[in-house]
Design an enzyme around this catalytic site. Sequence first.
Site, PDB file in Angstrom:
ATOM      1  CE  LYS A 178      -1.931   2.393   3.307  1.00 43.94           C
ATOM      2  NZ  LYS A 178      -1.881   3.796   2.735  1.00 43.94           N
ATOM      3  CD  GLU A 251      13.302   3.716   8.229  1.00 39.27           C
ATOM      4  OE1 GLU A 251      13.133   4.461   9.223  1.00 39.27           O
ATOM      5  OE2 GLU A 251      13.395   4.133   7.076  1.00 39.27           O
ATOM      6  CB  CYS A 285      13.627   8.814   9.003  1.00 40.78           C
ATOM      7  SG  CYS A 285      13.979   7.557   7.780  1.00 40.78           S
ATOM      8  CD  GLU A 381      11.109  12.095  11.906  1.00 44.79           C
ATOM      9  OE1 GLU A 381      11.979  11.706  11.122  1.00 44.79           O
ATOM     10  OE2 GLU A 381      10.157  11.384  12.291  1.00 44.79           O
TER      11      GLU A 381
END
Length: 479
Positions: A178, A251, A285, A381
């Site tokens: 997806k 991840e 990231c 983040e």
Amino acid sequence: MTTELRRLRNYIGGEFKDAADGRTTEVVNPATGEVYATAPLSGQADVDAAMAAAAAAFPGWRDTTPAERQKALLKIADAFEARADELVAAESENTGKPLGLTASEELPPMVDQIRFFAGAARLLEGRSAGEYMDGMTSIIRREPVGVCAQVAPWNYPMMMAVWKFAPAIAAGNTVVLKPSDTTPASTVLMAEIIDSVLPKGVFNVVCGDRETGKAMVEHSTPAMASITGSVRAGMQVAESASKDVKRVHLELGGKAPVVVFEDADIPKAVEDIAVAGYFNAGQDCTAATRVLVHESIHDEFVAALAKAAADTKTGAPDDEDVLYGPLNNPNQLKQVAGFIERLPAHAKVEAGGHRVGEKGYFYAPTVVSGLKQDDEIIQNEVFGPVITVQSFTDESQALEYANGVEFALASSVWTKDHGRAMRMSKNLDFGCVWINTHIPLVAEMPHGGFKKSGYGKDLSAYGFEDYTRIKHVMTSLDG
């Protein structure tokens, strides 16, 4: 005059299909803010159909030889290369990324990574057979895990799709993938290209939103769920998968420390860090967005980094002078702007700190100094073109600050002192440590983190082995 929207479709069992109930979502070009396509908003019926197709295809694909799987992946790599312009155009329209940089910095590594896993398909090994009990021989088998439910993110839609499907298919698994609901276009094009290579049902694409992904992970068919995404999404996947003890590969987020010591080559460090921090609008990231600088060079470094930010350009995909394009969506633009709006009084915006233009979701390359370790922008983040700078006094404090976040994906150290570099690389609690560089990746080396950055590895033989299971076979020598 109304422009007809492009119609994207699911790819299930070798056929392109609309959602069973006809629902769709709009796909927006973030460089313009305009809708240019629709994609299926898939529900349970679509997920069921994709899982059934993958399950039906699994026995046949599992029983292919490694050489056959290698040949198929090499054909896919060649086909991607042959249709590179189409893939780059689809990725750029879907993400707003610069066309030139996407063609030079993303497509070649993707093709190389597929070819790496094509080779890895023929190199699976277990321990050698042997007699560990009198009259008995033991054999170790490595086998594919089965159907894999995979969810890719919106920051690198094409490349992350490759990181998902290539090792899984190389190992003999079948896949239901997806893409993000904001970036399905390039993945659907990949399915079109792959259609002529793989047997029906080996590779399936289901478009949809968060609920679609949830239905995939909770489905009883997959033996493994793999996601690249936020920590929140990863926690939800792990919780959902635990109900029937699925294998999980995560991840997740990052907050990479970039530790610059007083003996570093400042001009080179500034230049490289600016590129590694602003590339892809900082939507990475592993981006070099949390800089820790020794106090003796702090002011000099900040001034140089602010100038580098001012010299960095963001803009339209066809502008050859830009380093990065827009943020992916209006929510991401709001999130990045919110971090700057909520900065504490002791923080100073040295460059940027504002939206660029009114069309699309562009944000200026930004540098923020004067920050403390417990500030929100240090601990969380941002996922945008924002580089923060903190000052440290010595190696011990640098390490304390670097490790003092919940993420543990990537990091870098900038110094000419070899011993210091080795000490830091040993003690930095991150899955990757770069020395005097930041962000290069190669297919042969693993990528993955610790702590809230998740578990499991992408790329490398380690990532390949994540898509296998180990079986012990013991046979009597007496017949």
